[in-house]
Design an enzyme around this catalytic site. Sequence first.
Site: not given
Ligand code: EZ4
Ligand code: CO
Length: 415
Positions: A146, A158, A222, A224, A248, A275, A296, A352, A415
Amino acid sequence: MAIEKVDVFVTSPGRNFVVLKITTTDGVTGLGDATLNGRELAAAQYLKTIAPMLIGKNEDNIEDIWQYLYKGAYWKRGPVTMAAISAVDVALWDIKGKKLGVPVYDLLGGASRTGLLTYGHASGVDLPSLFDSIDSYLDKGFKAVRVQSALPGIPSTYGVAGSANAQTGKGEKGMRYDYEPARRTEVPVEEVWDARTYMNTLPGVFEAVRNKYGNGIALLHDCHHRLSPIQAARFGKMIEPYDLFWMEDCTPAEENQEMLRVVREHTTTPIAIGEIINSATDYLTLIKEQLLDYVRSAVTHTGGITHMKKLMDYASFYDIKSGFHGPTDVSPVGMAANLHLGLAIPNFGIQEYMRHSDETLDVFHTSYTFTDGMLHPGNKPGIGVEFDEKLAAKFPYQPAPLPVDRLLDGTVHEW
Ligand code: EZ4
Ligand code: CO
């Protein structure tokens, strides 16, 4: 043949975990993971609330206990409920495996492959540190990585090791990204997000990585949850030349699944979502309309092995594969549950893997293995993880909420 004792532990060996231990009248024990990053105590309290309801129930009847907890609560779904049900479910599968003397994947139909392709988390504050980070994963044998990058003018982003830890001074160049324990505070740290800077930066980063490493490795990324549907559509299209394994959580689809339609219409970059989705029912539109390629969810956040097996079986009819969440906030118990299910299902995609810290692994003794970029759950009866309660007691809970994001003008954002 009944559940005799239910213990709930909250421990923080390197980071917070919620552990469930179920003991039967025959003295067989099973472990479950109810860790909910940043909201651990809520999940622990939920488990304490349902613990007395489990006493005296026949531990063999996993499906019945699952339905009892899910339908019987009246209040269905939600991350706290589903994390707690997951923990009970995994502990019961662990017990069943131990009683029968077989690994859990055997109970799920047996191994469908020799190992599970896995990806690690590379990141960099600039291209040289990103390349160092990717090299460190390739040296360890990873075949999939990743890629996350810092953004110019944005202090902390992030998924980026150096920038994530910059505020605490704990950052190590080229090293792993981990939000906790870098930030043990009661009130979340706030970060800044700007989609324009991101969209202007990331395609060039992927291009540089492909130019250096060629097309032989799988690259993941990701987003996010941070892009709007039309931004995600454009982003997916922009990065098509770099052949990503997936993008992702490109846009938040956990609340409005239809948002992914516009992304899908515009790009062939594969989509991984979910996720923070915690119920199979929240995937129904996504699967039926083929709006995603990879599921996910972690077994620990989505109702356990029982519920996730149903979800993945449904997904299999659409050739949608697994990409189970495996950050360090999924405990080694939860990680093992992911691996047993992943080994058994026909539609496994990728797993992952962020190796837990040594401190964590002193408390949780795992039997899963990592060889040549592939994970295997091991062949011990049950899920194959042991928990050192005495040592765990030496690591009391410490508040560590996830960060909060704001746009440049101060607006709160995903976030
Ligand atoms: O932000 O597990 O793909 N992985 C992620 C993680 C999440 C954290 C949040 O608890 O997006 O890093
Ligand atoms: Co993620």
